[in-house]
Scaffold this motif. Structure first.
Motif, short mmCIF file in Angstrom:
data_model
loop_
_atom_site.label_atom_id
_atom_site.label_comp_id
_atom_site.label_asym_id
_atom_site.label_seq_id
_atom_site.Cartn_x
_atom_site.Cartn_y
_atom_site.Cartn_z
N TYR A 715 0.86 -1.30 0.01
CA TYR A 715 -0.08 0.04 -0.09
C TYR A 715 0.72 1.31 -0.04
O TYR A 715 0.64 2.08 -0.67
CB TYR A 715 -0.90 0.06 1.16
CG TYR A 715 -1.90 -1.13 1.30
CD1 TYR A 715 -3.16 -1.02 0.36
CD2 TYR A 715 -1.83 -2.28 2.07
CE1 TYR A 715 -3.97 -2.08 0.13
CE2 TYR A 715 -2.85 -3.35 1.76
CZ TYR A 715 -3.63 -3.09 0.95
OH TYR A 715 -4.48 -4.41 0.91
N GLU A 716 1.67 1.65 1.01
CA GLU A 716 2.16 2.75 1.37
C GLU A 716 3.59 3.08 0.40
O GLU A 716 4.32 2.48 0.17
CB GLU A 716 2.72 2.92 2.82
CG GLU A 716 1.55 2.55 3.54
CD GLU A 716 1.85 2.77 5.14
OE1 GLU A 716 2.69 3.78 5.62
OE2 GLU A 716 1.46 1.79 5.80
N PHE A 730 -3.74 11.53 3.14
CA PHE A 730 -4.12 10.24 2.93
C PHE A 730 -4.89 9.60 2.02
O PHE A 730 -5.27 8.53 1.89
CB PHE A 730 -4.86 9.97 4.39
CG PHE A 730 -3.90 9.89 5.68
CD1 PHE A 730 -2.37 9.35 5.34
CD2 PHE A 730 -4.32 9.86 6.72
CE1 PHE A 730 -1.60 9.26 6.41
CE2 PHE A 730 -3.43 9.62 8.17
CZ PHE A 730 -2.18 9.25 7.73
N MET A 731 -5.34 10.75 1.05
CA MET A 731 -6.04 10.16 -0.06
C MET A 731 -4.96 9.42 -1.05
O MET A 731 -5.55 8.43 -1.69
CB MET A 731 -6.33 11.09 -1.05
CG MET A 731 -7.42 12.16 -0.32
SD MET A 731 -9.35 11.59 -0.98
CE MET A 731 -9.56 12.16 -2.46
N ASP A 732 -3.67 9.70 -1.09
CA ASP A 732 -2.73 9.11 -1.78
C ASP A 732 -2.03 8.31 -1.19
O ASP A 732 -1.46 7.29 -1.71
CB ASP A 732 -2.18 10.30 -2.65
CG ASP A 732 -2.85 10.61 -3.96
OD1 ASP A 732 -3.62 9.75 -4.49
OD2 ASP A 732 -2.61 11.97 -4.29
N LEU A 734 -1.29 5.61 1.17
CA LEU A 734 -2.61 4.37 1.65
C LEU A 734 -1.99 3.68 2.84
O LEU A 734 -1.04 2.95 2.65
CB LEU A 734 -3.04 3.88 0.45
CG LEU A 734 -3.41 4.46 -0.67
CD1 LEU A 734 -3.68 3.49 -1.87
CD2 LEU A 734 -4.36 5.52 -0.52
N VAL A 735 -2.56 4.05 3.99
CA VAL A 735 -2.04 3.27 5.07
C VAL A 735 -2.99 1.97 5.39
O VAL A 735 -4.38 2.27 5.13
CB VAL A 735 -2.10 4.19 6.50
CG1 VAL A 735 -1.71 3.27 7.69
CG2 VAL A 735 -1.16 5.30 6.05
#
Ligand SMILES: Cc1cc2nc3c(=O)[nH]c(=O)nc-3n(C[C@H](O)[C@H](O)[C@H](O)COP(=O)(O)OP(=O)(O)OC[C@H]3O[C@@H](n4cnc5c(N)ncnc54)[C@H](O)[C@@H]3O)c2cc1C
Lengths: 810, 299
Positions: A715-716, A730-732, A734-735
């Motif tokens: 993800y991150e 946090f839209m891009d 991604l946690v």
């Protein structure tokens, strides 16, 4: 063995619930933003660079200064007038201040600070700050930054390579000449973070005193306290004129908040000009842009392998992207795993080139798995590649290369001393619990039917209790001045017994949510034979009164090995005095006494006892009754100082950590053959962290580290465009959330107590964050094996799989 | 991350909402705030600076969720979560789509009409509104008008709404006899905006397909609707309920729609990957809708 020293008490090893939690889950936590220690504190907003690289031609603060409600606005001029550059870990001419002064070098770099009555007003005025920039070409990847014609980040340094070192151990060249196979690969590990729930928070107060400036600061910093002298150095004051206070609750860090100290300095400057204390609370965009992150690393690994698949030598090249400045403690990421660079394997010959490269990205720093995430991604990917090249089973190949159980304590070629372990047993266990061999057969059949399923494996030696001496390796041995060596993994505590027999324990570890108080209570209650509620740990830190040293803090999983060892030493000292006092009351020699059940008893004569609190009371109220020469001292400090943590040798070997735990992980994945969505089907893990102090907490650490690893695996990524613009929300960025972390996990353990810590415990906070990304990559590669795809970078997701498969099928 | 100064009003009558919007327009700019789940981040990042926010959530006339002439009428103050709880069965495609919107916490504040008015190209509800032929009621100082979803969306984050107009309600038609629905999307994580998604509505009559509508979203400036009645009718007449065969044939048909996808692509999904997703998800949605129609007919 440590077992002789091990506690006989009844609390250590129990799955006791965390005493920290009731307050936290009922909203009674006391985080810095909840506290108002200095009424009248003003609030700051930071003006940041929108450009990755630009010269600052002029800064106009006048309009902002005139905005109603603004007390002060500071910029590069005030910073230069008040501060010196932070002392760096290396003698590299790359001066680092908390703001850009001549240039800005990454998007989000502070340039000015507006101090106002509240944050809204401060942000309104921040829009009135005018900065005249001359744009410069940006460079974001190390491959570009090392080019001859690359734009220079720091003109005075003449190069973007901040540090370049070559290490050679054993007979690498001859091993490669004799090798049956030479297997090499290039791997890159992404830049990512831990994104704690609570961002940075600082209150700084600058006061002019008779003896010069005095700075008092509150922050959610958590160490390493070697940054305190760095901070004091920039402020131009002694550490004694700098008082740092850290509240009891910290909303997570995982290392990221070690990078807060430049803001402590910056807000001190703001306070100086505002004439009032200044508070700054970082918001999420600021956090993602400009706090800290683990470094991205490009690695080349090559192995000399004999006909049986035994690795005879490793040749490794690390190119670390440390961002715009060599912010201390960087380039530590490169060296944190120096002693365990050969991982789980017995490899005698190693060559390593380590380069720290500056680019127009934000500066890097501590992040859970520090250095190990990068290392094991490369090393474990290489092991898979060797297995494939030789047509061997990946688990079998690893098994053959393991450090044998009989070899412990095992000395690595780079200076590490693996204190204990049984890797063979751990690997056997994980293969059995995952049905590894059978599973691989089943999956091969499934793949023949067109399904994309695969299994991956990764092994990691998990270092804990850093020996800060490794930072010295970045400087060549001949340039390290004699008598100025660095070493150590010291940890301090104070244990105090009050007149009612209640024991308070002052910790210097500054937890970030790990549950140190819970475990400290277990350890001290056991050592003093007391019920849990008679032990009261205190975890807030005040550098004026809590015992500390430069190695203090919570980082490198050092609580379990180090602080509990200090607790044992301090509690045992207190116990001595208690026994002397009880001896007076019982008319018995102290050496015949034992502490148990809140009592001091004559061993073998159980009816002869006094309450612990009566013995404590005697010391407080009737010290005249104590035997001659015995001090009425019911507090003890201990500084656990393991002799195994020494400075790097003249030949550049170092035992870079005190303890080395172990993780063996098997991960199964399934990929949707149409959407390419990756799902983790099952994880089997075996951990060895030595003696288990509290199974509940260790399980939490394993889960947490694994999900952190999951973030990097799938993800991150703190990605930057070619022009240097980063992800900032946090839209891009991604946690993974609980919805992504619900894969089935079967955990097991092997316990080989550490002989070098008092309770046999090692750290366990980071292992799976190091192994999991490698294990997932291994599984995804296996699932795609029919397509001949190699996984050399992260994170992996549908889009990446689509790219890889499109490229693979021309 | 603090908004620029603004003033805030919370009228309790629809007339006053319109009046406040008029007044705000003449004084600079006004904006309706409903659930705030899209608007507040815009304000906090100072990407928008309305002078006045007009909160519509306390207007009783906008609170209704009820049946009205074969449709479900959802007022502008109705939260997504309320629809999910109370009307998911009655408007099944909306029911399929709602759980994909963010997280429960977001849906318990965000409104259905707010999502339509916001017109994010990756949002689920505009796609569903298009697929079902929903009708929006738009109100301004000159009164109200009815706008079909197909005419409402004009581009990314843009609609036919004038500066002082608001959506007061949306009507989703209840399922007709023989209708069935399919929905699917792909996001990086649970609750993220879709990389791509598809909503399908088909109507079967005596086993034959008489209507098939497919909407793709997340792949262009707004959701795109296409009629698949012809290809699907032929596929079903040839392959009946053989889903494997149907999927193969329909993948071909949907491929053409996918090839029309033109996007810049980003770190999460390239144009090529989005095309793949539309092809796969679109086909799955159509095939599922057929099965859904048969399932409903049996009840
Ligand atoms: C973390 C997170 C995840 C999300 N994930 C998704 C997702 O996956 N899919 C998705 O579709 N959405 C998602 N959203 C957005 C959410 O669905 C919003 O609630 C919705 O888009 C807007 O509804 P709102 O009521 O909150 O509108 P607001 O935020 O109040 O307003 C949004 C815009 O619409 C205008 N507006 C609102 N109501 C009206 C009206 N009645 N008439 C005219 N104009 C109006 C406002 O002026 C504003 O410009 C997410 C939001 C968050 C915070």
């Amino acid at each position: 063995m440590a077992s002789a020293e091990s506690s006989t008490g009844s609390y250590v090893g129990q799955p006791l619930a965390r005493i920290e939690d009731p307050a936290l889950v009922t909203g009674r936590g006391r985080f810095l933003d909840d506290l108002d220690p200095l009424p009248g504190t003003l609030v700051a907003a930071v003006v940041r660079s929108p450009h990755p690289h630009a010269r600052i031609r002029g800064v106009d603060l006048e309009r902002a200064r005139r905005h109603p409600g603004v007390a002060a606005v500071i910029g590069p001029e005030e910073v230069l007038e008040t501060l010196r550059p932070f002392p760096l870990s290396l003698k590299t001419p790359m001066p680092y201040y908390p703001t850009g002064t001549d240039k800005v070098r990454f998007v989000g770099e502070p340039v000015a600070v507006v101090v106002a009555t509240d944050r809204y007003t401060a942000e309104d005025a921040a829009e009135l700050v005018h900065i005249d920039y001359e744009l410069l070409p940006a460079v974001v990847e190390t491959a570009d930054a090392v080019r001859e014609d690359a734009p220079l980040l720091h003109d005075s340094a003449g190069s973007n390579i901040a540090s370049d070192r070559l290490f050679d151990f054993g007979e690498v060249d001859s091993a490669f000449e004799a090798a049956a196979h030479v297997v090499a690969g290039e791997y890159s590990f992404p830049r990512y973070s831990s994104t704690p729930m609570e961002c940075y928070s600082v209150i700084s107060e600058w006061r002019e005193e008779a003896g010069g400036p005095q700075v008092t600061a509150w922050s959610n910093f958590h160490g390493p306290f070697s940054m305190v002298p760095v901070l004091a150095g920039a402020l131009g004051i002694g550490a004694a004129q700098l008082r740092l206070i850290i509240p009891q609750d910290n909303g997570g860090s995982f290392g990221i908040k070690a990078g807060i100290y430049p803001y402590v300095a910056l807000m001190a400057v703001a306070s100086k000009y505002a004439g009032r204390p200044v508070r700054w609370t970082e918001d999420r965009i600021e956090h993602l842009l400009a706090s800290s992150a683990g470094s991205d690393r490009v690695m080349r690994f090559s192995a000399a392998v004999d006909a049986e698949g035994i690795v005879q030598a490793l040749d490794v090249d690390f190119r670390e992207n440390v961002g715009a400045y060599l912010r201390p403690p960087e380039p530590a990421t490169l060296y944190r795993c120096f002693g365990n660079i050969t991982g789980a394997y017995r490899i005698d010959n190693v060559r390593l080139r380590s380069r720290a490269v500056v680019t127009n990205k934000a500066p890097t720093g501590l992040n859970r798995g520090f250095g190990g995430q990068q290392l094991y991604f490369g090393l474990e990917r290489l092991m898979d590649r060797i297995a494939r090249t030789l047509g061997q089973n990946p688990a079998e190949l690893r098994r053959r290369n393991l450090v044998p159980t009989a070899a412990f304590p095992y000395a690595t070629p780079t200076g590490g001393i693996y204190d204990s372990g049984d890797y063979e047993q751990a690997v056997a266990k994980v293969l059995e619990s995952s049905r590894y061999q059978q599973l691989r057969k089943e999956q091969e059949e499934a793949r023949a039917r067109g399904e994309l399923v695969g299994t991956g494996i990764a092994l990691a030696v998990e270092p804990s209790a850093t020996n800060i001496g490794y930072v010295g390796l970045a400087t060549p041995a001949e340039e390290r001045p004699p008598g100025r060596d660095k070493s150590g993994s010291t940890e301090h505590v104070r244990v105090t017994v009050d007149p009612s027999g209640t024991v308070s324990v002052l910790l210097g570890t500054v937890p970030q949510g790990q549950g140190h108080a819970t475990v400290a209570r277990q350890v001290v209650a056991d050592r003093l034979g007391l019920p849990l509620e008679k032990v009261v740990p205190k975890v807030d830190m005040d550098t004026d009164s809590t015992p500390w040293t430069v190695t203090s803090g919570s980082y490198s999983s050092r609580f379990s090995p180090l602080l509990t060892s200090a607790l044992v030493e301090a509690a045992d000292r207190v116990a001595e005095t208690i026994k002397v006092a009880a001896g007076v009351l019982l008319e018995a020699p102290p050496q015949d006494l034992e502490l148990d059940g809140g009592l001091v008893r004559v061993a073998g004569a159980e009816e002869r006892s006094v309450a612990f609190r009566h013995a404590a009371g005697l010391v407080h109220w009737d010290p005249g009754a104590l035997p001659d020469g015995v001090d009425a001292q019911l507090y003890a400090e201990a500084a656990f100082t393991p002799p195994e943590s020494t400075a790097p040798s003249r030949t550049d070997q170092i035992n870079s950590s005190l303890c080395y735990g172990f993780v063996a992980e098997v991960v199964q994945v399934r990929i949707d053959p149409e959407t390419y969505e990756i799902s983790i089907q099952q994880v089997n893990a075996v951990h060895d962290a030595g003696t288990v102090l509290n199974p509940l907490l260790i399980e939490g650490q394993v889960h947490g580290a694994m999900v952190h690893g999951l973030g990097g695996a799938l993800y991150e990524e703190m990605s930057y465009t070619d022009s240097g613009q980063p992800t900032s929300t946090f839209m891009d960025y991604l946690v993974p959330t609980s919805a992504e972390a619900d894969f089935p996990l079967t955990g097991d353990r092997v316990v080989t107590p550490s002989p070098v810590t008092k309770l046999g415990a090692k750290g366990s906070g980071e292992g799976s964050s190091m192994s999991f990304p490698a294990a997932v990559a291994s599984a995804v590669e296996d699932a795609l094996s029919a397509h001949g795809i190699e996984i050399t970078a992260l994170p992996l997701h549908g889009n990446v799989i689509n790219d890889l498969l499109t490229r693979a099928t021309p | 991350m603090k908004p620029a100064p603004f003033s805030y009003v919370r009228p309790t009558r629809l007339d006053d909402v319109v009046g406040e919007l008029e007044e705000a327009e003449s004084a600079g700019s006004g904006k309706v705030i409903a659930g705030g789940q899209s608007l507040l981040p815009v304000l906090a990042m100072r990407l928008g600076r309305p002078r006045t926010l007009v909160d519509i959530t306390r207007v009783p006339e906008l609170a209704g969720l009820r049946e009205e002439g074969g449709s479900i009428r959802i007022g502008a103050a109705v939260r997504q979560r309320q629809v999910e709880r109370e009307a998911a069965q009655r408007i099944p495609l909306v029911g399929h789509a709602l759980p994909w919107i963010g997280h429960r916490e977001i849906r318990s504040r965000g409104t259905v009409c707010g999502s339509l008015a916001h017109a994010d190209p990756s949002a689920e509800l505009p796609a569903v509104a298009l697929c079902l032929g929903a009708v929006l009621t738009v109100t301004g100082s000159r009164g109200s008008r009815e706008v079909p979803a197909a005419d409402f969306f004009t581009g990314a984050m843009s609609t036919v709404l004038g500066g002082t107009e608001l959506v007061t309600a949306v009507r989703f038609p209840a399922p007709r006899a023989g209708e069935g629905f399919g929905f699917g999307e792909m996001a990086r994580r649970h609750g993220d905006f879709a990389l791509a998604g598809a909503a399908a509505r088909v109507r079967l009559d005596g086993g034959g397909v008489v209507e098939a509508q497919l909407v793709g979203f997340g792949v262009a400036d707004r959701a795109r609707s296409q009629d698949f009645t012809g290809p699907l009718a032929e596929a079903v007449s040839r392959h009946g309920q053989d889903e494997k065969a149907l999927t193969a044939v329909m993948t071909e048909a949907v491929s053409e729609m996918a090839e029309d996808v033109v996007t810049a692509g980003d770190a999460h999904a390239s144009q090529d990957y989005r095309r793949r997703l539309i092809r796969v998800l679109g086909t799955r949605a159509l095939v599922r809708a057929c099965a859904d129609s048969r399932r409903r007919a049996k009840r």
